[in-house]
Design a protein around this motif. Structure first.
Motif, PDB file in Angstrom:
ATOM      1  N   LEU A  47       0.837  -1.213   0.000  1.00 17.91           N
ATOM      2  CA  LEU A  47       0.000   0.000   0.000  1.00 17.91           C
ATOM      3  C   LEU A  47       0.867   1.257   0.000  1.00 17.91           C
ATOM      4  O   LEU A  47       0.633   2.193  -0.768  1.00 17.91           O
ATOM      5  N   ALA A  48       1.878   1.241   0.889  1.00 20.09           N
ATOM      6  CA  ALA A  48       2.719   2.432   1.035  1.00 20.09           C
ATOM      7  C   ALA A  48       3.471   2.732  -0.264  1.00 20.09           C
ATOM      8  O   ALA A  48       3.484   3.880  -0.734  1.00 20.09           O
ATOM      9  N   VAL A  49       4.082   1.700  -0.861  1.00 25.56           N
ATOM     10  CA  VAL A  49       4.883   1.929  -2.074  1.00 25.56           C
ATOM     11  C   VAL A  49       3.969   2.280  -3.256  1.00 25.56           C
ATOM     12  O   VAL A  49       4.258   3.206  -4.032  1.00 25.56           O
ATOM     13  N   ALA A  50       2.842   1.548  -3.379  1.00 22.55           N
ATOM     14  CA  ALA A  50       1.932   1.824  -4.500  1.00 22.55           C
ATOM     15  C   ALA A  50       1.381   3.250  -4.406  1.00 22.55           C
ATOM     16  O   ALA A  50       1.365   3.985  -5.400  1.00 22.55           O
ATOM     17  N   PHE A  51       0.963   3.652  -3.191  1.00 21.23           N
ATOM     18  CA  PHE A  51       0.453   5.019  -3.026  1.00 21.23           C
ATOM     19  C   PHE A  51       1.550   6.048  -3.262  1.00 21.23           C
ATOM     20  O   PHE A  51       1.317   7.092  -3.846  1.00 21.23           O
ATOM     21  N   ASN A  52       2.757   5.716  -2.786  1.00 16.48           N
ATOM     22  CA  ASN A  52       3.869   6.637  -2.971  1.00 16.48           C
ATOM     23  C   ASN A  52       4.164   6.827  -4.458  1.00 16.48           C
ATOM     24  O   ASN A  52       4.426   7.949  -4.911  1.00 16.48           O
ATOM     25  N   ASN A  53       4.094   5.728  -5.224  1.00 13.87           N
ATOM     26  CA  ASN A  53       4.349   5.823  -6.665  1.00 13.87           C
ATOM     27  C   ASN A  53       3.278   6.665  -7.361  1.00 13.87           C
ATOM     28  O   ASN A  53       3.582   7.470  -8.247  1.00 13.87           O
ATOM     29  N   ILE A  54       2.019   6.456  -6.937  1.00 15.62           N
ATOM     30  CA  ILE A  54       0.933   7.247  -7.549  1.00 15.62           C
ATOM     31  C   ILE A  54       1.103   8.722  -7.174  1.00 15.62           C
ATOM     32  O   ILE A  54       1.005   9.610  -8.021  1.00 15.62           O
ATOM     33  N   ALA A  55       1.394   8.948  -5.873  1.00 14.30           N
ATOM     34  CA  ALA A  55       1.589  10.332  -5.427  1.00 14.30           C
ATOM     35  C   ALA A  55       2.765  10.971  -6.167  1.00 14.30           C
ATOM     36  O   ALA A  55       2.678  12.122  -6.617  1.00 14.30           O
ATOM     37  N   ALA A  56       3.862  10.207  -6.336  1.00 10.29           N
ATOM     38  CA  ALA A  56       5.033  10.745  -7.045  1.00 10.29           C
ATOM     39  C   ALA A  56       4.657  11.090  -8.486  1.00 10.29           C
ATOM     40  O   ALA A  56       5.103  12.114  -9.029  1.00 10.29           O
ATOM     41  N   GLY A  57       3.814  10.247  -9.094  1.00  8.18           N
ATOM     42  CA  GLY A  57       3.362  10.520 -10.462  1.00  8.18           C
ATOM     43  C   GLY A  57       2.536  11.783 -10.529  1.00  8.18           C
ATOM     44  O   GLY A  57       2.726  12.630 -11.412  1.00  8.18           O
ATOM     45  N   VAL A  58       1.612  11.939  -9.566  1.00  8.58           N
ATOM     46  CA  VAL A  58       0.740  13.125  -9.555  1.00  8.58           C
ATOM     47  C   VAL A  58       1.559  14.380  -9.284  1.00  8.58           C
ATOM     48  O   VAL A  58       1.418  15.396  -9.966  1.00  8.58           O
TER      49      VAL A  58
END
Lengths: 422, 401
Positions: A47-58
């Motif tokens: 969850l943490a890495v997937a959300f972090n990747n999405i947040a980094a993309g945004v």
């Protein structure tokens, strides 16, 4: 040295290996419990890495859009303009643009002027900002212009103006109609100039669509003091992560001490702070998730330790030292966290393949959103933030090891005789 | 009896129970706090867009919102409205403002809002945002209040004179001398860079709009009631009534999407705790195989054994929820009463301005939802180990142990 009976033989590597093997076997012995705890820890890392990747993309998308439409990675201003927005604070941009272009690492340079004034038609008048720019170089890179005018064409001749669609509607103007632009000239008087609507632009950003007209930079010469005078030079840099080098390179071209080169974070503090605040909120959310998982890890390991008092008693009776037992229990927690983190990272990488290509499409629920002055795409695409992923996975391993300390301390306090008697 | 047994079983291993409860309580508390924070954020956004801007709804002449033509006006007579807390008639104009002389002259475009200060105070809180000088004294004087950004750009202060050049409804150009009496800061930098407040009567004269207004801004008790309130008003071909959710569609999107954000928060915080509690309960049940064998041999049937384990889970969930409710509720209450300023610049989102602070708004619905969900999850998590216990044959259980 921590070890069991064989430790006195002076083969520390073998002793350490023994404790590691024991720790590993203990995890395998209780598959269900191990699987549940691994699911919690691995799921948290996922969850943490997937959300972090999405947040980094945004965040990356917002910064990219903001720097293309706004200040670039580095912007040159007359000192004081950023805070005052005083239209008289212009500078001669012509040769400076060419000097900056020659700097290695610079991928784009654009001079712009921003003149606030009154746009008038025969019936109406509206406050607006005339943005003077070079359309031949900006239309391919500027996010407002990628889709082209919603009707008409780009300004190409002196007197042409591309109007925000909302502003044109308010003024009752269509492509081909004429209007008047009124604004202050350098002497303090009001100068008027006629314009012809060459095209309309609909970006989705209210501030742009309702109160902006785009003209050729030279058309604002009456207000800026010269045909190549500007308020801002926006510079795109090859590596968005290496902003300090960009500022240094651009600053080196400025011969005039009245000018300053600033990075996008200072040029667009609203956008920079939005990203900063979002990062902080994200960190708090992920930190909370890890705290919960950490409590769970303590619980699981503690249960495991309390169940195995007799085993620890036997080990101690056979000569195992406290350090060895401690190392074994801490190793269990660390191995569990390591395996979970690896599984979580793997899952997050798989999810990233989908969210990176297809994105998470929220357009059914929300339209394009303005945030920090940029238009956010409702399709959120992730990017692989390797550094963030490593930090999050390492944090989970650390939590696993730390969470094992209390159960391990309980284990080493086991008195052999008492434990064997139970 | 089941309840007493379940209670005793849980506290037989108090350390394990406390650790599980701490995970459940922390998750519940964090969820309540996060939802309160989200509410605070949304409340701030709606407040900034309505209480310092357009109000909760607007009554305008048909077509005025699509294109703010000077001639699209309504009578100055207050509209007959039911269920509204207050309303204020406004006149809008667009003008060039010039301050200073010669090379020191500063000219800026602005949107001039002609208001009645008394009426306006029933709809917006602009009068509370004066940072320099005073608010408008009356409706017919040539006094004006500038937005802070505009005052800075014009380098104007209370007492300075400003030339206002505007296009009037009759097609002519009006150029008059006005005096600055105050400066307001709404928190929205884009708005503050172009906002001018003047007396309504004075602006009506300047724009040749005597006895007419462009809009009636309406304040309701609760902003979220606006769409329903508008739907309940009588339809009239002479006027449009528009709620803020239509005036600010991006902000309405954010509000709608916040429901999904609530579910996401619950998934993030409860995902791990479900696995942690499942682990604890499963282990606890396996440890007690002998005990369940004895209970079965003494006549406790499968249904009651299932009920016993589920009750243990439900009790864990309830206590965890109570603990978390207390933690989250206390944090939510504290940051509601004492918002915590952050060292960030104000920024815009979806057309609203965001205050850089941690401010919570504790909503009863969120509190109940988070607590009830944890209690239900506790019972749900226990169902699987409970089912295994129910299927256990007493003879096998006793033999196995």
């Amino acid at each position: 040295m921590a070890g069991g009976p064989s430790a006195s033989g002076g083969r520390p590597a073998r002793v350490v290996t023994l404790w590691f093997r024991l720790a590993f076997r203990n995890l395998v012995r209780h598959r269900r419990r191990t699987a549940l705890q691994a699911a919690a820890a691995g799921g948290a890392v996922f969850l943490a890495v997937a959300f972090n990747n999405i947040a980094a993309g945004v965040w990356g998308d917002m910064i990219d859009q903001g720097t293309r439409a706004g200040s670039g990675h580095v912007a040159i201003y007359r000192r004081g303009y950023r805070t005052e927005r005083d239209a008289s604070m212009t500078f001669a941009a012509g040769s400076l643009v060419e000097d900056v272009k020659r700097r290695p690492g610079v991928t784009g340079v654009w001079a712009r002027a921003y003149v606030p004034g009154l746009a008038r038609s025969a019936r109406e008048a509206r406050g607006a900002v005339a943005v003077g720019m070079d359309f031949s170089s900006e239309t391919s890179d500027h996010p407002f212009f990628r889709r082209g005018p919603s009707s008409g064409r780009w300004p190409g001749r002196p007197g042409d103006a591309l109007l925000g669609a909302g502003l044109a509607r308010e003024l009752g103007l269509a492509v081909g109609d004429k209007g008047v632009w009124m604004a202050q000239d350098p002497s303090g008087d009001i100068a008027s100039r006629r314009f012809v609507v060459s095209g309309l632009l609909a970006t989705g950003l209210r501030e742009v669509d309702d109160s902006t007209l785009f003209v050729l930079l030279g058309d604002l010469a009456d207000h800026t003091g010269g045909p190549a005078h500007a308020h801002e030079i926006a510079v795109r840099w090859r590596d968005a992560q290496d902003i300090d080098a960009a500022v240094a390179a651009v600053s080196a071209t400025l011969g005039d001490p009245a000018l300053e080169a600033v990075d996008w974070r200072r040029a667009m503090p609203g956008l920079a702070d939005l990203v900063r605040l979002d990062r902080a909120g994200h960190a708090v959310l992920m930190g909370s998730l890890f705290v919960i998982v950490g409590l769970g890890a303590i619980n699981t390991l503690l249960m495991s330790v309390l169940e195995r008092r007799r085993e620890f008693g036997l080990l101690r009776a056979l000569g195992a030292r406290r350090g060895g037992v401690l190392a074994m229990v801490v190793s269990e927690g660390t191995f569990l966290a390591l395996g979970s983190a690896a599984a979580g990272l793997g899952l997050a990488a798989l999810a990233g393949l989908y969210t990176g290509r297809r994105g998470i499409d929220l357009s059914r629920w929300v339209g394009s959103q303005e945030a920090g002055g940029v238009l956010m795409d409702p399709v959120y695409r992730s990017v692989w933030d390797g550094g963030g992923a490593v930090v999050l996975a390492a944090l989970m391993v650390l939590i696993g090891g730390l969470a094992a300390l209390y159960p391990a301390a309980r284990a080493v306090r086991t008195r052999p005789a008492e434990a064997l008697r139970r | 009896m089941i309840l007493r047994l379940a209670h005793r079983n849980l506290w037989r291993n108090s350390r394990r129970t406390l650790l599980t409860l701490s995970a459940m309580g922390t998750a519940t508390g964090l969820l309540i706090f996060s939802l309160s924070y989200l509410n605070g954020l949304l409340t701030d956004m709606i407040e900034s867009a309505t209480a310092l801007g357009d109000g909760h709804a607007k009554i305008t002449a048909p077509g005025y919102l699509a294109s703010h033509r000077l001639a699209r006006t309504l009578p100055e007579t207050p509209p007959a409205l039911t269920g509204a807390r207050g309303w204020a008639g406004r006149v809008r104009g667009f003008a060039l403002l010039s301050a200073g002389r010669g090379a020191d002259a500063r000219t800026q475009p602005a949107e001039i809002l002609g208001i009645d200060p008394v009426e306006e105070s029933r709809v917006t809180r602009l009068h509370e945002r004066v940072i320099e000088g005073a608010y408008l004294p009356q409706t017919d004087s040539r006094d004006l209040v500038l937005g802070s950004g505009l005052a800075r750009r014009l380098r104007a202060r209370p007492g300075d004179e400003i030339v206002v050049m505007a296009q009037a409804a009759d097609g002519g150009t009006a150029a008059d001398l006005w005096r600055v009496v105050g400066v307001v800061d709404t928190g929205d930098s884009a708005r503050d860079s172009a906002l001018v407040l003047v007396g309504r009567r004075a602006l009506q004269e300047t724009l040749a709009l005597n006895g007419r207004v462009h809009e009636w801004a309406v304040r309701l008790d609760r902003p979220r009631d606006a769409p329903r309130w508008v739907a309940a008003q009588k339809t009239d071909a002479q006027r449009d009534i528009t709620p803020w959710t239509v005036l600010l569609p991006q902000l309405a999107d954010v509000l709608r999407f916040s429901a999904a954000a609530r579910i996401l928060y619950a998934v993030i915080f409860y995902f791990a705790v479900v696995l942690v509690a499942a682990n604890t309960l499963t282990t606890a049940v396996f440890e007690r195989t002998h005990e369940f064998g004895v209970l079965g041999a003494l006549g406790l049937g499968p249904g009651r054994r299932l009920a016993l384990v589920v009750t243990e889970g439900a009790l864990l969930g309830l206590w965890g929820a109570a603990w978390g409710g207390l933690l989250g509720g206390a944090a939510g209450w504290y940051f509601d009463a004492h918002p915590w300023p952050l060292n960030f610049a104000r920024f815009s989102w979806a057309g609203a301005s965001l205050e850089p602070r941690i401010r919570t708004v504790l909503a009863a619905g969120d509190f109940v939802w988070a607590v009830a969900l944890m209690a239900v999850l506790g019972a749900g998590i226990a169902a699987l180990p409970g089912w295994r216990v129910a299927r256990l044959r007493p003879v096998d259980a006793l033999r196995a142990s």
